[in-house]
Design an enzyme around this catalytic site. Sequence first.
Site, PDB file in Angstrom:
ATOM      1  N   GLY A  20     -32.278 -67.699  59.063  1.00 17.67           N
ATOM      2  CA  GLY A  20     -33.196 -67.590  60.197  1.00 17.67           C
ATOM      3  C   GLY A  20     -34.652 -67.657  59.748  1.00 17.67           C
ATOM      4  N   PHE A  21     -35.514 -67.326  60.674  1.00 18.56           N
ATOM      5  CA  PHE A  21     -36.964 -67.386  60.430  1.00 18.56           C
ATOM      6  C   PHE A  21     -37.355 -66.427  59.296  1.00 18.56           C
ATOM      7  CE2 PHE A  21     -40.873 -65.124  62.249  1.00 18.56           C
ATOM      8  CZ  PHE A  21     -41.776 -65.885  61.534  1.00 18.56           C
ATOM      9  N   ASP A  41     -24.761 -66.320  56.835  1.00 17.94           N
ATOM     10  CA  ASP A  41     -25.282 -66.576  58.181  1.00 17.94           C
ATOM     11  C   ASP A  41     -24.250 -67.388  58.953  1.00 17.94           C
ATOM     12  OD1 ASP A  41     -26.985 -67.741  60.365  1.00 17.94           O
ATOM     13  OD2 ASP A  41     -28.603 -66.827  59.221  1.00 17.94           O
ATOM     14  N   ASP A  66     -19.726 -64.987  60.094  1.00 20.79           N
ATOM     15  CA  ASP A  66     -20.157 -64.047  61.127  1.00 20.79           C
ATOM     16  C   ASP A  66     -19.977 -62.636  60.567  1.00 20.79           C
ATOM     17  OD1 ASP A  66     -20.356 -62.290  63.232  1.00 20.79           O
ATOM     18  OD2 ASP A  66     -18.878 -63.299  64.510  1.00 20.79           O
ATOM     19  N   VAL A  67     -21.074 -61.944  60.293  1.00 20.48           N
ATOM     20  CA  VAL A  67     -20.971 -60.639  59.627  1.00 20.48           C
ATOM     21  C   VAL A  67     -20.471 -59.534  60.562  1.00 20.48           C
ATOM     22  CG1 VAL A  67     -22.711 -61.251  57.905  1.00 20.48           C
ATOM     23  CG2 VAL A  67     -23.403 -59.969  59.953  1.00 20.48           C
ATOM     24  N   ARG A 116     -19.745 -50.279  48.445  1.00 20.95           N
ATOM     25  CA  ARG A 116     -18.786 -50.719  47.429  1.00 20.95           C
ATOM     26  C   ARG A 116     -19.480 -51.105  46.125  1.00 20.95           C
ATOM     27  NH1 ARG A 116     -16.525 -55.007  45.374  1.00 20.95           N
ATOM     28  NH2 ARG A 116     -17.847 -56.431  46.543  1.00 20.95           N
ATOM     29  N   TYR A 155     -30.118 -55.457  72.811  1.00 20.88           N
ATOM     30  CA  TYR A 155     -30.812 -55.605  71.524  1.00 20.88           C
ATOM     31  C   TYR A 155     -31.336 -54.254  71.047  1.00 20.88           C
ATOM     32  CZ  TYR A 155     -34.266 -57.488  68.177  1.00 20.88           C
ATOM     33  OH  TYR A 155     -35.015 -57.776  67.060  1.00 20.88           O
ATOM     34  N   ARG A 196     -40.048 -67.012  72.158  1.00 22.85           N
ATOM     35  CA  ARG A 196     -41.044 -65.988  71.846  1.00 22.85           C
ATOM     36  C   ARG A 196     -42.444 -66.567  72.109  1.00 22.85           C
ATOM     37  NH1 ARG A 196     -38.137 -63.251  66.545  1.00 22.85           N
ATOM     38  NH2 ARG A 196     -37.286 -65.324  66.192  1.00 22.85           N
TER      39      ARG A 196
HETATM   40  P1  NAD Z   1     -33.677 -65.595  63.727  1.00 20.62           P
HETATM   41  O1  NAD Z   1     -32.916 -65.783  64.984  1.00 20.62           O
HETATM   42  O2  NAD Z   1     -34.563 -66.700  63.261  1.00 20.62           O
HETATM   43  O3  NAD Z   1     -32.707 -65.232  62.529  1.00 20.62           O
HETATM   44  C1  NAD Z   1     -31.547 -64.471  62.705  1.00 20.62           C
HETATM   45  C2  NAD Z   1     -30.452 -65.096  61.874  1.00 20.62           C
HETATM   46  O4  NAD Z   1     -29.265 -64.300  61.995  1.00 20.62           O
HETATM   47  C3  NAD Z   1     -30.080 -66.509  62.334  1.00 20.62           C
HETATM   48  O5  NAD Z   1     -30.068 -67.397  61.245  1.00 20.62           O
HETATM   49  C4  NAD Z   1     -28.691 -66.342  62.946  1.00 20.62           C
HETATM   50  O6  NAD Z   1     -27.900 -67.506  62.830  1.00 20.62           O
HETATM   51  C5  NAD Z   1     -28.164 -65.162  62.142  1.00 20.62           C
HETATM   52  N1  NAD Z   1     -27.091 -64.419  62.803  1.00 20.62           N
HETATM   53  C6  NAD Z   1     -27.077 -63.935  64.070  1.00 20.62           C
HETATM   54  N2  NAD Z   1     -25.918 -63.305  64.306  1.00 20.62           N
HETATM   55  C7  NAD Z   1     -25.187 -63.385  63.163  1.00 20.62           C
HETATM   56  C8  NAD Z   1     -23.915 -62.928  62.775  1.00 20.62           C
HETATM   57  N3  NAD Z   1     -23.122 -62.247  63.625  1.00 20.62           N
HETATM   58  N4  NAD Z   1     -23.479 -63.189  61.525  1.00 20.62           N
HETATM   59  C9  NAD Z   1     -24.262 -63.877  60.653  1.00 20.62           C
HETATM   60  N5  NAD Z   1     -25.477 -64.343  60.965  1.00 20.62           N
HETATM   61  C10 NAD Z   1     -25.944 -64.091  62.202  1.00 20.62           C
HETATM   62  O7  NAD Z   1     -34.520 -64.249  63.901  1.00 20.62           O
HETATM   63  P2  NAD Z   1     -35.649 -63.600  62.979  1.00 20.62           P
HETATM   64  O8  NAD Z   1     -36.894 -63.572  63.761  1.00 20.62           O
HETATM   65  O9  NAD Z   1     -35.655 -64.218  61.640  1.00 20.62           O
HETATM   66  O10 NAD Z   1     -35.126 -62.097  62.877  1.00 20.62           O
HETATM   67  C11 NAD Z   1     -34.420 -61.637  61.745  1.00 20.62           C
HETATM   68  C12 NAD Z   1     -34.172 -60.137  61.864  1.00 20.62           C
HETATM   69  O11 NAD Z   1     -35.406 -59.440  61.939  1.00 20.62           O
HETATM   70  C13 NAD Z   1     -33.355 -59.756  63.091  1.00 20.62           C
HETATM   71  O12 NAD Z   1     -32.472 -58.710  62.736  1.00 20.62           O
HETATM   72  C14 NAD Z   1     -34.403 -59.248  64.044  1.00 20.62           C
HETATM   73  O13 NAD Z   1     -33.865 -58.301  64.919  1.00 20.62           O
HETATM   74  C15 NAD Z   1     -35.410 -58.633  63.099  1.00 20.62           C
HETATM   75  N6  NAD Z   1     -36.751 -58.616  63.706  1.00 20.62           N
HETATM   76  C16 NAD Z   1     -37.487 -59.774  63.805  1.00 20.62           C
HETATM   77  C17 NAD Z   1     -38.733 -59.717  64.404  1.00 20.62           C
HETATM   78  C18 NAD Z   1     -39.606 -60.951  64.532  1.00 20.62           C
HETATM   79  O14 NAD Z   1     -40.688 -60.872  65.124  1.00 20.62           O
HETATM   80  N7  NAD Z   1     -39.235 -62.096  63.996  1.00 20.62           N
HETATM   81  C19 NAD Z   1     -39.239 -58.507  64.906  1.00 20.62           C
HETATM   82  C20 NAD Z   1     -38.443 -57.379  64.807  1.00 20.62           C
HETATM   83  C21 NAD Z   1     -37.211 -57.442  64.186  1.00 20.62           C
END
Ligand code: NAD
Length: 328
Positions: A20-21, A41, A66-67, A116, A155, A196
């Site tokens: 992800g991002f 991921d 899928d975790v 573990r 969420y 967003r």
């Molecule tokens: P994103 O959507 O770009 O990345 C999330 C990643 O998680 C994706 O690659 C998605 O494919 C993967 N994913 C989702 N469900 C999954 C699963 N069940 N098993 C495996 N992979 C899975 O979002 P992001 O902005 O990079 O956010 C990453 C984390 O940071 C998240 O937990 C989010 O809640 C947290 N977060 C982000 C922000 C922000 O502003 N970007 C702010 C607060 C918290």
Amino acid sequence: MPSPQPAVPFRHAVVTGGAGFLGSHLCERLLAAGTRVTCMDDLSTSDGSNIAHLRGDPAFAFVRHDVSTPFTTSDDVDLVLHLASPASPADYLRLPVETLRVGSAGTGHALEAARRTGARMVLASTSETYGDPQVHPQPESYWGHVNPVGPRGVYDEAKRFGEALTTAYRSAYGVDTAIVRIFNTYGPRMRRDDGRAIPTFIAQALTGQPMTVAGDGSQTRSVCFVDDTVRGILAVAGSDLPGPFNVGLPEERSVLDIARAVAAVVGVPPDVEFVGRPVDDPSVRCPDITAIRTRLGWEPQVGLAEGLARAVAWFRETAPAGAHSGDG
Ligand code: NAD
């Protein structure tokens, strides 16, 4: 005084949500520090393009999984960064049950992996745990104001449960855990259609469309550039402190101001269209970062104008063929 680059004393990190991002930037930083990285991921809210440049690195492995279902890791893992979760409101409203599953069962599996292997486990939590806050700015001691049955509850409550589970694994099983509450972060590699505010405004401004501002735009956010957020997460990972720690830029801006700042960087007039405000949209949001600043010496270094310039440059470089580029 600039905050120091955090030491990253890890041999092998598992980064859930690493495609992800935020996850892709973390994978990159860990690899640069000499840490082996397994990115796990399911590509449910990303498409693999963020990590394409890492695929040839022998220290990098990608596992599509899928975790929310159990997984194993190699025994030498000493860091689990648990980021897997839909993060944009558009994604978690589309995937409500999956969001609750990954925040609950998924966090449990990440904690089990750390239990573990004896790894440190860092939970990527969120400022959304504060909900629509009644204390402002928000210190970590604030319990929040969340509507569990509102649309955002999937969420917010998933993350709140994840925090409780992480805390319980620490007290019951002695797992070395930490919690970071990440505030809105922006920068290169956000999907232009992820819903967003900042990527939406940039994509709209670059293609000559009005920027769609929710409500009257007076609601506030604090937005942190991705490099700073990643440095903050790694500072917490590299410490032995449990947190929770807020990670964000403690500068509050109205959403309308953020739209205007995007237009200024893109070089177009601030053309805005006001649209309906989502249910339970927080009115204010600003981190109190006293804890991480005093305990770990971290603070953001990139202000809004510089961060937006870097984000806009990336959106321009990666613009789909045929898209306008704002100021041409
Ligand atoms: P994103 O959507 O770009 O990345 C999330 C990643 O998680 C994706 O690659 C998605 O494919 C993967 N994913 C989702 N469900 C999954 C699963 N069940 N098993 C495996 N992979 C899975 O979002 P992001 O902005 O990079 O956010 C990453 C984390 O940071 C998240 O937990 C989010 O809640 C947290 N977060 C982000 C922000 C922000 O502003 N970007 C702010 C607060 C918290």
